[in-house]
Design a protein around this motif. Structure first.
Motif, PDB file in Angstrom:
ATOM      1  N   TRP A 118       0.829  -1.194   0.000  1.00 38.23           N
ATOM      2  CA  TRP A 118       0.000   0.000   0.000  1.00 38.23           C
ATOM      3  C   TRP A 118       0.871   1.255   0.000  1.00 38.23           C
ATOM      4  O   TRP A 118       1.687   1.447   0.912  1.00 38.23           O
ATOM      5  CB  TRP A 118      -0.919  -0.014   1.211  1.00 38.23           C
ATOM      6  CG  TRP A 118      -1.959   1.053   1.194  1.00 38.23           C
ATOM      7  CD1 TRP A 118      -2.122   2.039   2.100  1.00 38.23           C
ATOM      8  CD2 TRP A 118      -2.981   1.236   0.211  1.00 38.23           C
ATOM      9  NE1 TRP A 118      -3.181   2.837   1.758  1.00 38.23           N
ATOM     10  CE2 TRP A 118      -3.736   2.363   0.598  1.00 38.23           C
ATOM     11  CE3 TRP A 118      -3.339   0.564  -0.955  1.00 38.23           C
ATOM     12  CZ2 TRP A 118      -4.816   2.825  -0.144  1.00 38.23           C
ATOM     13  CZ3 TRP A 118      -4.416   1.026  -1.680  1.00 38.23           C
ATOM     14  CH2 TRP A 118      -5.140   2.137  -1.279  1.00 38.23           C
ATOM     15  N   LEU A 138       1.554   4.939   0.757  1.00 41.51           N
ATOM     16  CA  LEU A 138       0.981   5.998   1.584  1.00 41.51           C
ATOM     17  C   LEU A 138       1.965   7.138   1.731  1.00 41.51           C
ATOM     18  O   LEU A 138       3.138   6.933   2.068  1.00 41.51           O
ATOM     19  CB  LEU A 138       0.620   5.441   2.961  1.00 41.51           C
ATOM     20  CG  LEU A 138       0.033   6.424   3.975  1.00 41.51           C
ATOM     21  CD1 LEU A 138      -1.268   7.029   3.458  1.00 41.51           C
ATOM     22  CD2 LEU A 138      -0.190   5.722   5.309  1.00 41.51           C
ATOM     23  N   GLY A 156     -12.844   1.975  -0.684  1.00 49.34           N
ATOM     24  CA  GLY A 156     -11.949   3.012  -0.187  1.00 49.34           C
ATOM     25  C   GLY A 156     -12.121   3.352   1.267  1.00 49.34           C
ATOM     26  O   GLY A 156     -11.189   3.869   1.891  1.00 49.34           O
ATOM     27  N   TYR A 171      -9.581   1.510   3.301  1.00 47.97           N
ATOM     28  CA  TYR A 171      -8.243   2.070   3.107  1.00 47.97           C
ATOM     29  C   TYR A 171      -8.100   3.398   3.841  1.00 47.97           C
ATOM     30  O   TYR A 171      -7.029   3.712   4.377  1.00 47.97           O
ATOM     31  CB  TYR A 171      -7.977   2.260   1.614  1.00 47.97           C
ATOM     32  CG  TYR A 171      -7.666   0.984   0.875  1.00 47.97           C
ATOM     33  CD1 TYR A 171      -6.652   0.133   1.312  1.00 47.97           C
ATOM     34  CD2 TYR A 171      -8.379   0.621  -0.270  1.00 47.97           C
ATOM     35  CE1 TYR A 171      -6.362  -1.033   0.637  1.00 47.97           C
ATOM     36  CE2 TYR A 171      -8.091  -0.552  -0.952  1.00 47.97           C
ATOM     37  CZ  TYR A 171      -7.085  -1.383  -0.496  1.00 47.97           C
ATOM     38  OH  TYR A 171      -6.788  -2.545  -1.161  1.00 47.97           O
ATOM     39  N   ASN A 208      -5.219   4.130   6.467  1.00 46.44           N
ATOM     40  CA  ASN A 208      -4.356   5.311   6.383  1.00 46.44           C
ATOM     41  C   ASN A 208      -4.355   6.078   7.697  1.00 46.44           C
ATOM     42  O   ASN A 208      -3.308   6.546   8.160  1.00 46.44           O
ATOM     43  CB  ASN A 208      -4.824   6.222   5.245  1.00 46.44           C
ATOM     44  CG  ASN A 208      -4.534   5.649   3.871  1.00 46.44           C
ATOM     45  OD1 ASN A 208      -3.809   4.656   3.732  1.00 46.44           O
ATOM     46  ND2 ASN A 208      -5.099   6.247   2.845  1.00 46.44           N
ATOM     47  N   PHE A 221     -10.889   9.225   1.408  1.00 45.68           N
ATOM     48  CA  PHE A 221      -9.850   8.458   0.721  1.00 45.68           C
ATOM     49  C   PHE A 221      -9.245   9.351  -0.347  1.00 45.68           C
ATOM     50  O   PHE A 221      -9.920   9.707  -1.316  1.00 45.68           O
ATOM     51  CB  PHE A 221     -10.485   7.202   0.117  1.00 45.68           C
ATOM     52  CG  PHE A 221      -9.527   6.338  -0.665  1.00 45.68           C
ATOM     53  CD1 PHE A 221      -8.277   6.019  -0.171  1.00 45.68           C
ATOM     54  CD2 PHE A 221      -9.903   5.822  -1.895  1.00 45.68           C
ATOM     55  CE1 PHE A 221      -7.413   5.215  -0.887  1.00 45.68           C
ATOM     56  CE2 PHE A 221      -9.049   5.018  -2.623  1.00 45.68           C
ATOM     57  CZ  PHE A 221      -7.796   4.711  -2.111  1.00 45.68           C
ATOM     58  N   CYS A 222      -8.004   9.752  -0.132  1.00 49.43           N
ATOM     59  CA  CYS A 222      -7.325  10.680  -1.042  1.00 49.43           C
ATOM     60  C   CYS A 222      -6.293   9.917  -1.861  1.00 49.43           C
ATOM     61  O   CYS A 222      -5.486   9.156  -1.316  1.00 49.43           O
ATOM     62  CB  CYS A 222      -6.648  11.797  -0.241  1.00 49.43           C
ATOM     63  SG  CYS A 222      -5.721  12.958  -1.259  1.00 49.43           S
ATOM     64  N   ARG A 223      -6.327  10.128  -3.181  1.00 49.31           N
ATOM     65  CA  ARG A 223      -5.337   9.530  -4.087  1.00 49.31           C
ATOM     66  C   ARG A 223      -4.566  10.636  -4.784  1.00 49.31           C
ATOM     67  O   ARG A 223      -5.159  11.617  -5.248  1.00 49.31           O
ATOM     68  CB  ARG A 223      -6.021   8.639  -5.122  1.00 49.31           C
ATOM     69  CG  ARG A 223      -6.540   7.341  -4.566  1.00 49.31           C
ATOM     70  CD  ARG A 223      -7.372   6.586  -5.565  1.00 49.31           C
ATOM     71  NE  ARG A 223      -8.635   7.252  -5.827  1.00 49.31           N
ATOM     72  CZ  ARG A 223      -9.568   6.769  -6.640  1.00 49.31           C
ATOM     73  NH1 ARG A 223      -9.366   5.630  -7.270  1.00 49.31           N
ATOM     74  NH2 ARG A 223     -10.690   7.416  -6.831  1.00 49.31           N
ATOM     75  N   MET A 231      -5.454   3.429  -8.849  1.00 47.81           N
ATOM     76  CA  MET A 231      -4.292   2.875  -8.194  1.00 47.81           C
ATOM     77  C   MET A 231      -3.457   2.090  -9.207  1.00 47.81           C
ATOM     78  O   MET A 231      -3.882   1.068  -9.714  1.00 47.81           O
ATOM     79  CB  MET A 231      -4.723   1.964  -7.039  1.00 47.81           C
ATOM     80  CG  MET A 231      -5.434   2.716  -5.917  1.00 47.81           C
ATOM     81  SD  MET A 231      -4.526   4.193  -5.361  1.00 47.81           S
ATOM     82  CE  MET A 231      -2.997   3.464  -4.808  1.00 47.81           C
ATOM     83  N   THR A 256      -1.507   7.273  -1.953  1.00 53.01           N
ATOM     84  CA  THR A 256      -2.663   7.699  -1.165  1.00 53.01           C
ATOM     85  C   THR A 256      -2.200   8.584  -0.015  1.00 53.01           C
ATOM     86  O   THR A 256      -1.016   8.602   0.335  1.00 53.01           O
ATOM     87  CB  THR A 256      -3.435   6.502  -0.598  1.00 53.01           C
ATOM     88  OG1 THR A 256      -2.628   5.849   0.388  1.00 53.01           O
ATOM     89  CG2 THR A 256      -3.799   5.522  -1.687  1.00 53.01           C
TER      90      THR A 256
END
Length: 835
Positions: A89, A91, A189, A192, A196, A467-469, A481, A487
């Motif tokens: 993942w 981050l 999301g 996730y 995070n 959920f920030c990408r 993704m 993220t």
């Protein structure tokens, strides 16, 4: 944290912050989170960066390095479609910071949009007035593959179509937040976002608390209560339906199920029968009251929808129509995700809610209307062209017509002429940017923010975060993704202290239970085979260790070279660790192959990968420590045979791997509750150990066994110390046989394994409480009785082979009784009568 900072530290902090700000270059004409339209840094970002810069470089790196290790050990991952392996993942250390006042506007807009989506679905699957009165063209509805005619006129059992809704947001050119996409099919999301938050808040706890960031726990508590409220029982069984371990977001699904206490199930775990949906468990069929689905609707029921689906459950839609199960989001909810519908959102809001949209969406024109088609064709090079519906159009996502090659543009024009309703034109909106940390410098990165809304008995509840990408590509317009995507956590910060809530319930809300639980059959299957894989791995490692020891100096070796090696090699060939048709030139090559030949189904590397693959299918049931040890074990073997050039190097790898196996055994015995899951894991180990010991005894404790054979058997059975403490004389065949086969006090003997299996089966549930033994017990009890009465002097190879075959029959009987039973699954039957 800043209050107690020294003058020197403040000077360093100020210097680092000044350098960050001076080196930050917002993209021209693109809204940025750090700097406002006048080029001044926003106050809430300055407050965060000032605190963040107070960490010395080494401490900051160390803190986030710890967070990265947590991500690896917890197995946080995602999968790109078409890839077999998962990716770790990605981050960012910096969160997206949003002040409370701005968040209130976002929350109000998403709340309104969630209510609008619910109203649209209620009409389109109900009275259909939007179409009949000309508000919506019929083709916008019927042209979408997500419109399920089978759900037309079906009232949702819970009274609503959506349980969770999400909107992808970005800043428009005017600085306002715009909706880029709607997510109502099975929004991903949220899990996730939770992961995070756990990682970043653990890395910077003081910073997180000092900025008054809103907690996420209340949102998930509301989500759970909202789902429970849709059931017709006070204590419902809530399931999270997953496509399985090869889903792109399987980790998130397992993480959510574990955090919320839901049962993670696949389509094969469920049975639709008599207007209800049941979960296959080791105790028979148990009713599923609520299903939160992560399977697209088209794959939900192969009887009425996609006949090729292997992800759903036959008869699911009929159970929904009968009101016997609540499935959320309601099948067919994906209809509101279409871009064609987005072009009507403004008018729909006025019609259904009586108010304009609080969050506008990106300007969209559906080409199924003549005027809109003409506009899009006229402005083709100024717009992005996207499919109006899922799997429609030419492209998977929006494409800039101006970037197309002449031949592609010609094909596009032809398709738009032939099937204009398959396309929409959208304004080109480059994503706004936020600061990210790259190589010690702040840089702008395009981002999207997914905001989640949960429907609860009290109304719509918005997750205070999301959920920030982010993307490493500065001209990104859509972020998924993949390569270059990362993220970030999302902090909604308040000027005053925020309420700290968790998922801990009050004493009045919880009824204390001490029960075995209803373990799903698939989970029992996976746990059973996980135990067998781990035990076979340990046995193979002990074989390779003995092989390496026998190759070293014969004076210090416990075993002679020739006969010992042949006996070892024969067993390794039988176990699939070595290729019997190819005889290596050196004995070291045999040890190396048994460790690292990934094509051999019995090699250590193959077995460890099989154990990890099995464990990944029930990640919600395993602790982070257990998963971390499996990851470490696989990592230690990842170097392959290239790192093995001598017996000593092979032996070192074996010893390291055995320490990991011992750690897994310790976690199993000391950290797992003695419920059904633990019993199946332990039964797998016991059956595998018993069968392995039988084969070793047949090979090494035959009637003509040598001292070296018996010594090796004690080594492999980890019984050297016990034997030498019990018998002062040398090795004797009958005594060795008794110790490894019949001794009930030796934890490695076959008798001990059978006794443990007997204890497990005595506790596990039966399908019919009529006092009649089930097949596993019919096999096990005679075997246990014979081992208890057997004389070691008469324990010849044929007798041992009979025990081994009985254990294999027991394994098959356990599988037939407790694992996925197909159409023959039945509920538990309790017979009541006079004695």
């Amino acid at each position: 944290m800043a209050v107690g900072t020294s003058t020197a530290a403040r000077s360093v902090t100020g210097g680092r912050l000044d350098a960050w700000l001076a080196g930050y270059r917002p993209l021209p004409g693109v809204p940025d989170e750090l700097f406002d339209a006048e080029g001044q840094p926003r106050e809430h970002w300055l407050g965060f960066l000032r605190e963040f810069a107070s960490y010395p470089d080494a401490e900051s790196d160390g803190r986030f390095g710890m967070a990265a290790r947590h991500i690896r050990d917890s197995g946080a991952s995602y999968r790109i479609y078409g890839e077999e392996t998962e990716r770790s993942w990605p981050l960012d250390p910096l969160p997206l910071i949003i002040p409370q006042a701005e968040w209130d506007q976002i929350a109000a807009g998403v709340t309104q949009r969630a209510e609008l989506m619910e109203a649209i679905l209620r009409d389109l699957y109900g009275e259909g007035r939007l179409v009949s009165e000309g508000v919506l063209p019929a083709a916008v509805v019927t042209g979408s593959p997500d419109f399920l005619r089978a759900m037309r006129g079906v009232a949702p059992p819970a009274g609503r179509y959506l349980q969770i809704y999400a909107a992808d947001l970005g800043r428009g050119p005017d600085g306002r937040w715009w909706v880029l996409d709607d997510r109502a099919q099975a929004p991903s999301g949220a899990g996730y976002a939770l992961e995070n938050r756990l990682v970043v808040s653990r890395a910077y706890p003081n910073l997180y608390n000092s900025l008054n960031a809103h907690r996420l726990a209340p949102f998930f508590d509301s989500l759970r209560r909202g789902l429970a409220a849709t059931a017709d029982r006070a204590e419902p069984r809530i399931c999270l339906l997953t496509p399985g371990p090869f889903s792109q977001t399987y980790f998130e699904q397992a993480h959510l199920a574990r955090y919320l206490g839901f049962l993670l199930v696949e389509g094969d775990d469920l049975v639709a029968r008599d207007g209800k949906v049941w979960v296959r468990t080791i105790a028979g069929l148990k009713r599923a009251d609520v299903i939160l689905r992560r399977v697209d609707a088209d794959f939900l029921d192969p009887l009425e929808l996609n006949a090729a689906s292997r992800l759903g459950t036959p008869g699911m839609l009929e159970a929904i129509r009968a009101g016997g199960v609540t499935v959320l989001n309601m099948p067919g909810s994906g209809l509101v995700e279409s871009r064609a519908l987005m072009s009507f959102m403004g008018s729909l809001s006025e019609r259904l809610l009586g108010e304009p949209l609080k969050l506008p969406n990106i300007a969209t024109w559906w080409c199924g209307q003549h005027a809109e088609q003409a506009l899009v064709e006229q402005r083709l090079d100024e717009l992005a062209i996207a499919p109006a519906f899922q799997n429609a159009g030419l492209f998977g996502g929006p494409r800039l017509a101006a970037d197309l090659a002449p031949a592609e543009k010609a094909v596009l024009r032809q398709r738009m002429t032939e099937r204009p309703g398959d396309f929409v034109g959208q304004e080109i909106a480059q994503l706004s940017t936020m600061p990210v940390l790259r190589d010690g410098r702040l840089q702008p990165a395009p981002f999207t923010l997914r905001v989640f809304a949960a429907m609860t008995p009290e109304g719509v509840r918005i997750m205070p975060g999301g959920f920030c990408r982010t993307s490493d590509h500065v001209d990104a317009r859509v972020i998924s993704m993949g390569e270059g995507a990362r993220t970030a956590d999302v902090w909604v910060i308040d000027d005053k202290p925020v309420e700290r809530l968790t998922l801990i319930a009050s004493a009045e809300e919880v009824k204390v239970r001490r029960i075995l639980g209803h373990l799903p059959s698939r989970a029992a299957d996976n746990l059973f085979w996980l135990g067998r894989y781990i035990e076979r791995t340990e046995a193979t490692l002990r074989m390779v260790r003995a092989l390496c020891s026998s190759l070293m100096d014969s004076e210090s070796s416990l075993h002679g070279r020739g006969q010992t090696f042949e006996s070892l090699r024969k067993v390794l060939v039988d176990w699939g660790a070595l290729n019997g048709e190819v005889r290596p030139a050196r004995a070291l090559d045999s040890a190396r192959d048994a460790l690292h030949d990934a094509t051999a189904w019995g090699s250590v590397t193959y077995l460890v990968r099989a154990a990890k693959r099995t464990a990944s299918g029930m990640r919600e049931r395993l602790s982070a420590d257990f998963w971390g040890l499996l990851v470490d074990l696989e990592g230690d073997l990842a170097g392959g045979a290239d790192g093995v050039h001598s017996e000593a190097q092979a032996l070192e790898q074996v010893e390291n791997a055995l320490r990991h196996i011992a750690g897994l055994a310790g976690l199993t015995q000391e950290n797992m509750n003695r419920v059904a899951g633990w019993r199946f894991l332990d039964m797998g180990r016991r059956i595998e150990r018993g069968a392995n010991t039988c084969q070793l005894a047949r090979t090494l404790a035959h009637d003509n066994a040598t001292i070296d054979d018996l010594d090796l058997l004690l080594d492999l059975n980890d019984s050297q110390i016990t034997y030498r403490a019990r018998y002062l004389v040398g090795l004797a065949l009958t005594a060795v046989r008794d110790l490894v086969m019949l001794d009930p006090f030796n934890t490695r003997s076959v008798a001990f394994q059978v006794a443990a299996l007997k204890d497990h089966l005595a506790v596990l549930p039966t399908l019919q409480e009529d006092g009649i033994l089930e097949e596993p017990s019919k096999i096990l009890l005679p075997l246990a009785a014979e081992l208890e009465t057997q004389d070691a002097a008469a324990l010849h190879a044929d007798k041992v082979l009979g025990y081994e075959r009985a254990l294999m029959r027991l394994s098959n009987a356990i599988a037939d009784r407790f694992f996925l039973q197909g159409a023959n699954a039945v509920p538990t039957v309790k017979l009541v009568g006079l004695a």
